[in-house]
Motif scaffolding. Sequence first.
Motif, PDB file in Angstrom:
ATOM      1  N   LYS A 135       0.723  -1.224   0.036  1.00 51.61           N
ATOM      2  CA  LYS A 135       0.085  -0.139   0.000  1.00 51.61           C
ATOM      3  C   LYS A 135       0.716   1.139  -0.038  1.00 51.61           C
ATOM      4  CE  LYS A 135      -3.940  -2.277   2.504  1.00 51.61           C
ATOM      5  NZ  LYS A 135      -4.464  -1.961   3.717  1.00 51.61           N
ATOM      6  N   TYR A 136       2.197   1.242   0.339  1.00 56.80           N
ATOM      7  CA  TYR A 136       2.942   2.278   0.395  1.00 56.80           C
ATOM      8  C   TYR A 136       3.956   2.521  -0.610  1.00 56.80           C
ATOM      9  CZ  TYR A 136       1.423   2.271   5.403  1.00 56.80           C
ATOM     10  OH  TYR A 136       0.442   2.353   6.274  1.00 56.80           O
ATOM     11  N   LEU A 137       3.716   1.916  -1.893  1.00 56.40           N
ATOM     12  CA  LEU A 137       4.687   1.827  -2.945  1.00 56.40           C
ATOM     13  C   LEU A 137       4.033   3.342  -3.785  1.00 56.40           C
ATOM     14  CD1 LEU A 137       6.302  -0.076  -4.785  1.00 56.40           C
ATOM     15  CD2 LEU A 137       4.357  -0.186  -6.074  1.00 56.40           C
ATOM     16  N   LYS A 138       5.128   3.780  -4.091  1.00 58.53           N
ATOM     17  CA  LYS A 138       4.909   5.294  -4.533  1.00 58.53           C
ATOM     18  C   LYS A 138       5.266   5.222  -6.095  1.00 58.53           C
ATOM     19  CE  LYS A 138       6.781   7.464  -0.320  1.00 58.53           C
ATOM     20  NZ  LYS A 138       7.886   8.497   0.188  1.00 58.53           N
ATOM     21  N   PRO A 139       4.578   6.589  -6.490  1.00 57.98           N
ATOM     22  CA  PRO A 139       4.678   6.601  -8.074  1.00 57.98           C
ATOM     23  C   PRO A 139       6.305   6.669  -8.329  1.00 57.98           C
ATOM     24  CG  PRO A 139       2.752   7.913  -7.485  1.00 57.98           C
ATOM     25  CD  PRO A 139       3.374   7.171  -6.178  1.00 57.98           C
ATOM     26  N   LEU A 140       6.765   6.252  -9.526  1.00 62.51           N
ATOM     27  CA  LEU A 140       7.979   6.456  -9.698  1.00 62.51           C
ATOM     28  C   LEU A 140       8.260   6.230 -11.390  1.00 62.51           C
ATOM     29  CD1 LEU A 140      10.949   6.750  -8.785  1.00 62.51           C
ATOM     30  CD2 LEU A 140      11.191   4.306  -8.376  1.00 62.51           C
ATOM     31  N   THR A 141       9.208   7.260 -11.805  1.00 63.90           N
ATOM     32  CA  THR A 141       9.298   7.137 -13.298  1.00 63.90           C
ATOM     33  C   THR A 141      10.803   6.798 -13.509  1.00 63.90           C
ATOM     34  OG1 THR A 141       9.630   9.413 -13.543  1.00 63.90           O
ATOM     35  CG2 THR A 141       7.497   8.568 -13.901  1.00 63.90           C
ATOM     36  N   LEU A 142      10.967   6.500 -14.928  1.00 63.19           N
ATOM     37  CA  LEU A 142      12.297   6.123 -15.134  1.00 63.19           C
ATOM     38  C   LEU A 142      13.276   7.549 -15.173  1.00 63.19           C
ATOM     39  CD1 LEU A 142      11.693   3.958 -18.417  1.00 63.19           C
ATOM     40  CD2 LEU A 142      12.548   3.139 -15.975  1.00 63.19           C
ATOM     41  N   LYS A 143      12.237   8.836 -15.633  1.00 66.48           N
ATOM     42  CA  LYS A 143      13.072  10.021 -15.715  1.00 66.48           C
ATOM     43  C   LYS A 143      13.574  10.517 -14.210  1.00 66.48           C
ATOM     44  CE  LYS A 143      12.504  14.819 -17.868  1.00 66.48           C
ATOM     45  NZ  LYS A 143      13.003  15.244 -16.702  1.00 66.48           N
ATOM     46  N   GLN A 144      12.844  10.045 -13.299  1.00 67.44           N
ATOM     47  CA  GLN A 144      13.106  10.437 -11.700  1.00 67.44           C
ATOM     48  C   GLN A 144      14.466   9.982 -11.408  1.00 67.44           C
ATOM     49  OE1 GLN A 144       8.919   9.644 -10.373  1.00 67.44           O
ATOM     50  NE2 GLN A 144       9.852  10.830  -8.757  1.00 67.44           N
ATOM     51  N   ILE A 145      14.655   8.785 -11.943  1.00 67.33           N
ATOM     52  CA  ILE A 145      15.836   7.723 -11.457  1.00 67.33           C
ATOM     53  C   ILE A 145      16.972   8.383 -12.226  1.00 67.33           C
ATOM     54  CG2 ILE A 145      17.151   5.697 -11.246  1.00 67.33           C
ATOM     55  CD1 ILE A 145      14.971   6.161  -9.233  1.00 67.33           C
ATOM     56  N   ALA A 146      16.700   8.562 -13.536  1.00 68.35           N
ATOM     57  CA  ALA A 146      17.852   9.094 -14.666  1.00 68.35           C
ATOM     58  C   ALA A 146      18.355  10.380 -14.273  1.00 68.35           C
ATOM     59  CB  ALA A 146      16.971   8.875 -15.989  1.00 68.35           C
ATOM     60  N   ASP A 147      17.402  11.224 -13.897  1.00 69.65           N
ATOM     61  CA  ASP A 147      17.897  12.935 -13.390  1.00 69.65           C
ATOM     62  C   ASP A 147      18.684  12.575 -12.235  1.00 69.65           C
ATOM     63  OD1 ASP A 147      16.453  13.555 -15.615  1.00 69.65           O
ATOM     64  OD2 ASP A 147      14.790  14.251 -14.734  1.00 69.65           O
ATOM     65  N   GLU A 148      18.318  11.767 -11.204  1.00 73.39           N
ATOM     66  CA  GLU A 148      18.933  11.725 -10.067  1.00 73.39           C
ATOM     67  C   GLU A 148      20.255  11.224 -10.201  1.00 73.39           C
ATOM     68  OE1 GLU A 148      18.087   9.113  -5.865  1.00 73.39           O
ATOM     69  OE2 GLU A 148      16.353  10.252  -6.899  1.00 73.39           O
ATOM     70  N   LEU A 149      20.655  10.108 -11.045  1.00 76.44           N
ATOM     71  CA  LEU A 149      21.926   9.417 -10.994  1.00 76.44           C
ATOM     72  C   LEU A 149      22.507  10.162 -12.299  1.00 76.44           C
ATOM     73  CD1 LEU A 149      20.881   5.694 -10.672  1.00 76.44           C
ATOM     74  CD2 LEU A 149      21.987   7.341  -9.117  1.00 76.44           C
ATOM     75  N   GLY A 150      22.070  10.903 -12.955  1.00 71.58           N
ATOM     76  CA  GLY A 150      22.785  11.849 -14.046  1.00 71.58           C
ATOM     77  C   GLY A 150      23.031  10.832 -15.457  1.00 71.58           C
ATOM     78  N   ILE A 151      22.097  10.038 -15.589  1.00 69.52           N
ATOM     79  CA  ILE A 151      22.092   9.005 -16.773  1.00 69.52           C
ATOM     80  C   ILE A 151      21.069   9.000 -17.659  1.00 69.52           C
ATOM     81  CG2 ILE A 151      23.702   7.287 -15.638  1.00 69.52           C
ATOM     82  CD1 ILE A 151      21.359   5.569 -14.802  1.00 69.52           C
ATOM     83  N   HIS A 152      21.063   8.460 -18.877  1.00 71.22           N
ATOM     84  CA  HIS A 152      19.709   8.287 -19.462  1.00 71.22           C
ATOM     85  C   HIS A 152      18.818   7.649 -19.213  1.00 71.22           C
ATOM     86  CE1 HIS A 152      17.486   8.243 -23.571  1.00 71.22           C
ATOM     87  NE2 HIS A 152      18.171   9.587 -23.823  1.00 71.22           N
ATOM     88  N   GLU A 153      17.738   7.872 -19.502  1.00 70.95           N
ATOM     89  CA  GLU A 153      16.433   6.795 -19.325  1.00 70.95           C
ATOM     90  C   GLU A 153      16.561   5.535 -19.927  1.00 70.95           C
ATOM     91  OE1 GLU A 153      12.357   8.560 -19.790  1.00 70.95           O
ATOM     92  OE2 GLU A 153      13.386  10.755 -19.712  1.00 70.95           O
ATOM     93  N   SER A 154      17.331   5.558 -21.128  1.00 74.15           N
ATOM     94  CA  SER A 154      17.097   4.232 -21.599  1.00 74.15           C
ATOM     95  C   SER A 154      18.254   3.337 -20.809  1.00 74.15           C
ATOM     96  CB  SER A 154      17.845   4.297 -23.184  1.00 74.15           C
ATOM     97  OG  SER A 154      19.208   4.657 -23.114  1.00 74.15           O
TER      98      SER A 154
ATOM     99  N   THR B 233      18.688  -1.477 -17.242  1.00 71.41           N
ATOM    100  CA  THR B 233      19.097  -1.749 -15.837  1.00 71.41           C
ATOM    101  C   THR B 233      18.006  -2.574 -15.207  1.00 71.41           C
ATOM    102  OG1 THR B 233      20.566   0.148 -15.955  1.00 71.41           O
ATOM    103  CG2 THR B 233      20.163  -0.904 -13.765  1.00 71.41           C
ATOM    104  N   ILE B 234      16.873  -2.062 -15.104  1.00 71.73           N
ATOM    105  CA  ILE B 234      15.566  -2.757 -14.403  1.00 71.73           C
ATOM    106  C   ILE B 234      14.930  -3.864 -15.120  1.00 71.73           C
ATOM    107  CG2 ILE B 234      15.151  -0.554 -13.242  1.00 71.73           C
ATOM    108  CD1 ILE B 234      12.646   0.051 -15.103  1.00 71.73           C
ATOM    109  N   ASN B 235      15.372  -4.178 -16.203  1.00 72.59           N
ATOM    110  CA  ASN B 235      14.651  -5.009 -16.915  1.00 72.59           C
ATOM    111  C   ASN B 235      15.167  -6.457 -16.660  1.00 72.59           C
ATOM    112  OD1 ASN B 235      12.578  -6.371 -18.673  1.00 72.59           O
ATOM    113  ND2 ASN B 235      14.122  -6.302 -20.358  1.00 72.59           N
ATOM    114  N   GLY B 236      14.522  -7.537 -16.119  1.00 72.39           N
ATOM    115  CA  GLY B 236      15.324  -8.865 -15.717  1.00 72.39           C
ATOM    116  C   GLY B 236      16.443  -8.806 -14.708  1.00 72.39           C
TER     117      GLY B 236
END
Length: 454
Positions: free
Chosen positions: A338-357, A362-365
């Motif tokens: 119930k506490y899972l928050k909305p999260l997008t690839l762009k948020q993580i990409a911007d945070e780490l300074g890498i591309h969304e692709s 990274t997350i697939n598999g």
Amino acid sequence: MKLGYDLVIEQAQKLSLTPELIQSIQILQLSNYDLIEYVKSELVENPILENAKSLDETQPIDLQEKLRESDYEAERFRQFEYSADDEEDHTYEQYVSREETLTDHLLLQLSLCSIKSDEAAIGRYIIEAIDDNGYLTMSLDEIAEAVGFDSETVEKVLDIIQNFDPVGVGARDLRECLIIQLSARGLLTEEIEYVIINMLEELADKKFSAISRKLGYKKEEVQAIFDLIKSLDPKPGRAFGTGKGTNYIVPDVVLENIHGELELSSNYKSTPKLRVSSYYDQLVQAAADDADLKKYINDKFNSAVWLIKSIEQRRKTIYDVSEAIFRHQEEFFRKGEKYLKPLTLKQIADELGIHESTVSRTINGKYIQSPRGIYELKYFFSTGLSTGGGGSVSSSSIKSMIKDIIKNEDEKKPYSDQEIADMLKEKDIEISRRTVAKYREGLGILSSSKRKRF
């Protein structure tokens, strides 16, 4: 108008993907199992590369011979392969277990039957025509023509197989499957058989009133027939393996609860350990007077180093992305779905300074092992709906709430989608009736009219 050819020099910027960069991208998107298979092939192809965990003494290689070959025999260079005797090595056998298939199970039972050899041959043919769900995929006439016997003989053998375990196997359709199971339980009556043969669709749609009117039954009696049929297995063969084996999940990162603190770490056992061959210097000296051999060794050396760096970079990227996910979803790991928050690839990409692709690859598999279970990293990415307080809540969290609401409802007066939407709005979640219906259907939950019990 002048037509002609001219030479024009212009300056432009563009991204050029080198073979090494392409290889790094490919390695990042590989699952653990695929990475291990890829590395095993590289160990065979590259004499400069070896398994860092292998303690076996390696024998000198005739590089002149290897250089002349276009196709290498794996047996000749076994020292570069993974050793199946090393319990920490990553071999195919460690990831796949042999399952008993439905065909295996039925053939064993057939072999224990006291039947004629001709009937046993027909039985084997019938069993081979049964699919993974337990259903016969050929008609009796088709089987009779194939085995050279009459349909009556084939049907006699089919009757024998339909008494095998699992109960319901060998049926030609769902109705026959259900009837076989009820008969085996001693619960088949003429009334129930009539409903199954003639009114199964109406029963599935929970049209209890219409059925009760047609048959003169009480709604409670129709409900009881529905409950009984629902307890049967419509796919009796699915409990068995398909013969394709089971790919076991090896987590890439591990989240542990250590004295109340959640700590994330890479699962180093999931990553192949490689190194440049310990006798590389000897190979260089042996090739000192041979330009072609020297180039061959240098190319293989560079390839080995790049592969080792790419695997390490893959591990680091997975860890960095996992750590960023954990920072966003810590409440989920502590309190639940119930506490899972909305999260997008762009948020993580911007945070780490890498591309969304890069995040997507990274997350697939790739998987994280946590106190709440093992999850694929992409599970933590979902869109969300706004709340009255200006925040947002993930779709997965909303689905969990809908599931709980329906679980605790009065079965005789189930909530409508609009009522569920109103209940969620009381929790400051802005959601429409249509969205509730979409989420409910995605959870495999029937509508209120079909959930109602009498």
